[in-house]
Design a protein around this motif. Structure first.
Motif, PDB file in Angstrom:
ATOM      1  N   LEU A  11       0.856  -1.184   0.000  1.00 37.48           N
ATOM      2  CA  LEU A  11       0.000   0.000   0.000  1.00 37.48           C
ATOM      3  C   LEU A  11       0.890   1.232   0.000  1.00 37.48           C
ATOM      4  O   LEU A  11       1.803   1.338   0.819  1.00 37.48           O
ATOM      5  CB  LEU A  11      -0.912   0.013   1.228  1.00 37.48           C
ATOM      6  CG  LEU A  11      -2.140  -0.889   1.173  1.00 37.48           C
ATOM      7  CD1 LEU A  11      -1.766  -2.346   1.264  1.00 37.48           C
ATOM      8  CD2 LEU A  11      -3.106  -0.528   2.278  1.00 37.48           C
ATOM      9  N   GLU A  12       0.616   2.158  -0.929  1.00 36.03           N
ATOM     10  CA  GLU A  12       1.442   3.346  -1.093  1.00 36.03           C
ATOM     11  C   GLU A  12       0.585   4.601  -1.051  1.00 36.03           C
ATOM     12  O   GLU A  12      -0.580   4.567  -1.433  1.00 36.03           O
ATOM     13  CB  GLU A  12       2.161   3.316  -2.446  1.00 36.03           C
ATOM     14  CG  GLU A  12       2.975   2.087  -2.726  1.00 36.03           C
ATOM     15  CD  GLU A  12       3.401   2.013  -4.174  1.00 36.03           C
ATOM     16  OE1 GLU A  12       3.857   3.036  -4.737  1.00 36.03           O
ATOM     17  OE2 GLU A  12       3.274   0.919  -4.757  1.00 36.03           O
ATOM     18  N   VAL A  13       1.198   5.696  -0.633  1.00 38.73           N
ATOM     19  CA  VAL A  13       0.565   7.011  -0.685  1.00 38.73           C
ATOM     20  C   VAL A  13       1.447   7.897  -1.549  1.00 38.73           C
ATOM     21  O   VAL A  13       2.653   8.002  -1.310  1.00 38.73           O
ATOM     22  CB  VAL A  13       0.424   7.635   0.724  1.00 38.73           C
ATOM     23  CG1 VAL A  13      -0.186   9.030   0.626  1.00 38.73           C
ATOM     24  CG2 VAL A  13      -0.409   6.745   1.635  1.00 38.73           C
ATOM     25  N   ILE A  14       0.844   8.515  -2.577  1.00 39.65           N
ATOM     26  CA  ILE A  14       1.588   9.416  -3.448  1.00 39.65           C
ATOM     27  C   ILE A  14       0.746  10.660  -3.740  1.00 39.65           C
ATOM     28  O   ILE A  14      -0.472  10.641  -3.571  1.00 39.65           O
ATOM     29  CB  ILE A  14       1.994   8.741  -4.783  1.00 39.65           C
ATOM     30  CG1 ILE A  14       0.754   8.365  -5.612  1.00 39.65           C
ATOM     31  CG2 ILE A  14       2.887   7.519  -4.529  1.00 39.65           C
ATOM     32  CD1 ILE A  14       1.069   7.873  -7.024  1.00 39.65           C
ATOM     33  N   ARG A 134     -11.222  12.028   8.309  1.00 36.50           N
ATOM     34  CA  ARG A 134     -12.153  10.907   8.507  1.00 36.50           C
ATOM     35  C   ARG A 134     -12.157   9.995   7.277  1.00 36.50           C
ATOM     36  O   ARG A 134     -12.163   8.772   7.385  1.00 36.50           O
ATOM     37  CB  ARG A 134     -13.541  11.488   8.758  1.00 36.50           C
ATOM     38  CG  ARG A 134     -14.589  10.521   9.201  1.00 36.50           C
ATOM     39  CD  ARG A 134     -15.807  11.341   9.628  1.00 36.50           C
ATOM     40  NE  ARG A 134     -16.890  10.519  10.077  1.00 36.50           N
ATOM     41  CZ  ARG A 134     -17.772  10.889  11.000  1.00 36.50           C
ATOM     42  NH1 ARG A 134     -17.674  12.071  11.572  1.00 36.50           N
ATOM     43  NH2 ARG A 134     -18.745  10.088  11.355  1.00 36.50           N
ATOM     44  N   ALA A 135     -12.143  10.595   6.085  1.00 33.69           N
ATOM     45  CA  ALA A 135     -12.133   9.825   4.841  1.00 33.69           C
ATOM     46  C   ALA A 135     -10.850   9.005   4.706  1.00 33.69           C
ATOM     47  O   ALA A 135     -10.896   7.846   4.268  1.00 33.69           O
ATOM     48  CB  ALA A 135     -12.289  10.758   3.643  1.00 33.69           C
ATOM     49  N   ALA A 136      -9.709   9.571   5.088  1.00 31.59           N
ATOM     50  CA  ALA A 136      -8.431   8.852   4.999  1.00 31.59           C
ATOM     51  C   ALA A 136      -8.452   7.619   5.904  1.00 31.59           C
ATOM     52  O   ALA A 136      -7.992   6.538   5.510  1.00 31.59           O
ATOM     53  CB  ALA A 136      -7.273   9.775   5.370  1.00 31.59           C
ATOM     54  N   ARG A 137      -8.980   7.762   7.098  1.00 29.74           N
ATOM     55  CA  ARG A 137      -9.061   6.629   8.033  1.00 29.74           C
ATOM     56  C   ARG A 137      -9.963   5.531   7.464  1.00 29.74           C
ATOM     57  O   ARG A 137      -9.626   4.350   7.508  1.00 29.74           O
ATOM     58  CB  ARG A 137      -9.580   7.111   9.390  1.00 29.74           C
ATOM     59  CG  ARG A 137      -9.722   5.996  10.411  1.00 29.74           C
ATOM     60  CD  ARG A 137      -9.727   6.484  11.836  1.00 29.74           C
ATOM     61  NE  ARG A 137      -8.528   7.213  12.205  1.00 29.74           N
ATOM     62  CZ  ARG A 137      -7.341   6.647  12.463  1.00 29.74           C
ATOM     63  NH1 ARG A 137      -7.206   5.356  12.361  1.00 29.74           N
ATOM     64  NH2 ARG A 137      -6.314   7.381  12.807  1.00 29.74           N
ATOM     65  N   ILE A 138     -11.104   5.907   6.926  1.00 29.89           N
ATOM     66  CA  ILE A 138     -12.032   4.931   6.335  1.00 29.89           C
ATOM     67  C   ILE A 138     -11.386   4.260   5.126  1.00 29.89           C
ATOM     68  O   ILE A 138     -11.466   3.028   4.965  1.00 29.89           O
ATOM     69  CB  ILE A 138     -13.361   5.608   5.955  1.00 29.89           C
ATOM     70  CG1 ILE A 138     -14.119   6.008   7.230  1.00 29.89           C
ATOM     71  CG2 ILE A 138     -14.216   4.698   5.079  1.00 29.89           C
ATOM     72  CD1 ILE A 138     -15.287   6.950   7.003  1.00 29.89           C
ATOM     73  N   ALA A 139     -10.722   5.039   4.284  1.00 30.00           N
ATOM     74  CA  ALA A 139     -10.077   4.495   3.082  1.00 30.00           C
ATOM     75  C   ALA A 139      -9.046   3.430   3.456  1.00 30.00           C
ATOM     76  O   ALA A 139      -9.062   2.316   2.921  1.00 30.00           O
ATOM     77  CB  ALA A 139      -9.420   5.614   2.286  1.00 30.00           C
ATOM     78  N   ILE A 157      -2.546   1.955  -4.436  1.00 34.75           N
ATOM     79  CA  ILE A 157      -1.998   3.311  -4.354  1.00 34.75           C
ATOM     80  C   ILE A 157      -3.115   4.251  -3.926  1.00 34.75           C
ATOM     81  O   ILE A 157      -4.190   4.269  -4.527  1.00 34.75           O
ATOM     82  CB  ILE A 157      -1.448   3.769  -5.723  1.00 34.75           C
ATOM     83  CG1 ILE A 157      -0.322   2.848  -6.184  1.00 34.75           C
ATOM     84  CG2 ILE A 157      -0.976   5.223  -5.660  1.00 34.75           C
ATOM     85  CD1 ILE A 157       0.090   3.074  -7.630  1.00 34.75           C
ATOM     86  N   PHE A 158      -2.860   5.024  -2.875  1.00 30.24           N
ATOM     87  CA  PHE A 158      -3.752   6.121  -2.513  1.00 30.24           C
ATOM     88  C   PHE A 158      -3.143   7.349  -3.192  1.00 30.24           C
ATOM     89  O   PHE A 158      -2.130   7.879  -2.748  1.00 30.24           O
ATOM     90  CB  PHE A 158      -3.852   6.289  -1.000  1.00 30.24           C
ATOM     91  CG  PHE A 158      -4.498   5.117  -0.324  1.00 30.24           C
ATOM     92  CD1 PHE A 158      -5.865   4.926  -0.406  1.00 30.24           C
ATOM     93  CD2 PHE A 158      -3.743   4.190   0.380  1.00 30.24           C
ATOM     94  CE1 PHE A 158      -6.476   3.834   0.202  1.00 30.24           C
ATOM     95  CE2 PHE A 158      -4.331   3.101   0.986  1.00 30.24           C
ATOM     96  CZ  PHE A 158      -5.705   2.917   0.901  1.00 30.24           C
ATOM     97  N   HIS A 169      -3.356  10.440   4.733  1.00 31.23           N
ATOM     98  CA  HIS A 169      -3.358   9.022   4.352  1.00 31.23           C
ATOM     99  C   HIS A 169      -2.119   8.310   4.906  1.00 31.23           C
ATOM    100  O   HIS A 169      -2.215   7.190   5.407  1.00 31.23           O
ATOM    101  CB  HIS A 169      -3.436   8.863   2.835  1.00 31.23           C
ATOM    102  CG  HIS A 169      -4.805   9.055   2.290  1.00 31.23           C
ATOM    103  ND1 HIS A 169      -5.355  10.302   2.087  1.00 31.23           N
ATOM    104  CD2 HIS A 169      -5.759   8.163   1.919  1.00 31.23           C
ATOM    105  CE1 HIS A 169      -6.580  10.164   1.607  1.00 31.23           C
ATOM    106  NE2 HIS A 169      -6.843   8.874   1.498  1.00 31.23           N
ATOM    107  N   ALA A 170      -0.962   8.961   4.828  1.00 38.44           N
ATOM    108  CA  ALA A 170       0.279   8.352   5.324  1.00 38.44           C
ATOM    109  C   ALA A 170       0.219   8.136   6.830  1.00 38.44           C
ATOM    110  O   ALA A 170       0.660   7.091   7.329  1.00 38.44           O
ATOM    111  CB  ALA A 170       1.475   9.224   4.953  1.00 38.44           C
TER     112      ALA A 170
END
Length: 182
Positions: A11-14, A134-139, A157-158, A169-170
């Motif tokens: 899982l990546e955040v970019i 909140r959306a990042a936690r749910i995602a 990838i997020f 997200h990170a």
């Protein structure tokens, strides 16, 4: 920016333009008509070309919290998964569950179509006004949970539109799995 190994999936955040990613599927933050709109939705439709709109017309829309898959046409991605996120109404109208369902349904579609890599935007955080933290936690949490039933998916990838979104997200992703050596 951040990467974690969850089972066999990375899982990546970019921060990037999702329309430029060479993955098996990009997720479109679509509206219920699936006929294009603003933000990520409009960018994906413009980059994919008119064939995407033509295929979307045959799908007859999509319910909030659900997702449907099409070809990617002129995108580097082979497919587009159109996920319809909720409009934020203060959190008392099932918004969390609907957003979680978008991520779960997208992972299910990847599994059923044997797609190994998928890129998500921050669904519902633009004009739908879902709180970004909140959306990042749910995602992240929903994706991690859904991966348990999706062994075909090996890369998630997020793809965030801003450094602030990527940071959120990170931070959440840091709570899961093992850091990846880059």
């Amino acid at each position: 920016m951040a990467a974690r190994q969850i089972g066999t999936a990375r899982l990546e955040v970019i921060v990037a333009d999702i329309t430029t990613l060479r993955v098996d599927a990009v997720v479109n933050a679509a509206n219920t008509s699936l006929l294009g709109g603003g933000g990520v939705d409009g960018a994906i439709h413009r980059a994919a070309g008119p064939e995407l709109l033509a295929e979307c017309r045959t799908l007859h829309g999509c319910a909030t919290g659900d997702a449907k898959i099409t070809r990617g046409y002129r995108l580097p991605a082979r497919h587009v998964i159109h996920a319809v996120g909720p409009v934020w109404h203060g959190g008392s109208q099932g918004e969390d569950a609907a957003l979680a369902s978008c991520y779960a349904r997208a992972i299910e579609l990847c599994q059923s179509h044997h797609l190994a890599s998928v890129a998500f935007p921050a669904i519902s955080t633009g004009i739908y006004r879902f709180p970004a933290d909140r959306a990042a936690r749910i995602a992240a949490s929903t994706t991690v949970d859904a991966l348990a039933a999706a062994p075909a998916v090996t890369r998630v990838i997020f793809c965030c539109f801003s450094n602030d979104s990527a940071r959120l997200h990170a931070e959440v992703l840091d709570e899961f799995g093992n850091p990846c050596a880059d």
